[in-house]
Design an enzyme around this catalytic site. Structure first.
Site, PDB file in Angstrom:
ATOM      1  N   GLY A  58       0.724  -1.241   0.000  1.00  0.00           N
ATOM      2  CA  GLY A  58       0.000   0.000   0.000  1.00  0.00           C
ATOM      3  C   GLY A  58       0.753   1.290   0.000  1.00  0.00           C
ATOM      4  O   GLY A  58       1.891   1.360  -0.377  1.00  0.00           O
ATOM      5  N   SER A  59       0.095   2.206   0.445  1.00  0.00           N
ATOM      6  CA  SER A  59       0.212   3.644   0.301  1.00  0.00           C
ATOM      7  C   SER A  59       1.538   4.177  -0.213  1.00  0.00           C
ATOM      8  O   SER A  59       2.620   3.796   0.235  1.00  0.00           O
ATOM      9  CB  SER A  59      -0.101   4.300   1.636  1.00  0.00           C
ATOM     10  OG  SER A  59      -0.012   5.693   1.513  1.00  0.00           O
TER      11      SER A  59
END
Length: 132
Positions: A58-59
């Site tokens: 993720g991010s």
């Protein structure tokens, strides 16, 4: 567990050693790591540890969290993963944290926190040495 030597694929060059910190699954540095304290949400410190995990997740903020940890002296000394994704690679490069992939999933299941580990990464190869 006696000393184990595992050949890995070196991604970010460098050497790191310390106690292992094993994370089962994928870790998101954004939201699961406190950049002020260098701890996971469960309270375990990653500072100076050899982080062993399936991979990152993720991010796009994640690389900046890893970089912030390095600036504060709270980054892991090295990271060994089953599979490295681009976000984790970017963070390791920014933070100058040695990174290697290709960790056998079975070894991830066998390892525990507190083992002694050394990662020597010189792309395209790397060596992880673990003693429990």
């Amino acid at each position: 567990m006696p000393e184990r030597r595992v050949k890995l694929r070196g991604i970010v060059e460098g050497n790191g050693s310390g106690e292992t910190l094993v994370v089962h699954g994928r870790l998101s540095f954004y939201g699961e790591v406190d950049p002020e304290r260098g701890t996971l949400t469960d309270g375990r410190s990653i500072a100076g540890r050899v982080l062993i995990m399936e991979g990152g997740r993720g991010s796009t903020v994640g690389p900046y969290i890893l970089y912030a940890l390095a600036r504060r002296g709270l980054a892991p000394s090295a990271i060994a993963v089953v599979e490295a994704e681009p976000i984790l690679v970017a963070g390791a490069v920014m933070a100058s944290v040695p990174l290697a992939s290709g960790l056998p999933p079975r070894l991830l299941e066998e390892l525990r926190d507190g083992c002694r580990a050394r990662l020597y990464s010189k792309p395209p190869s790397a060596m992880l040495i673990v003693e429990c």
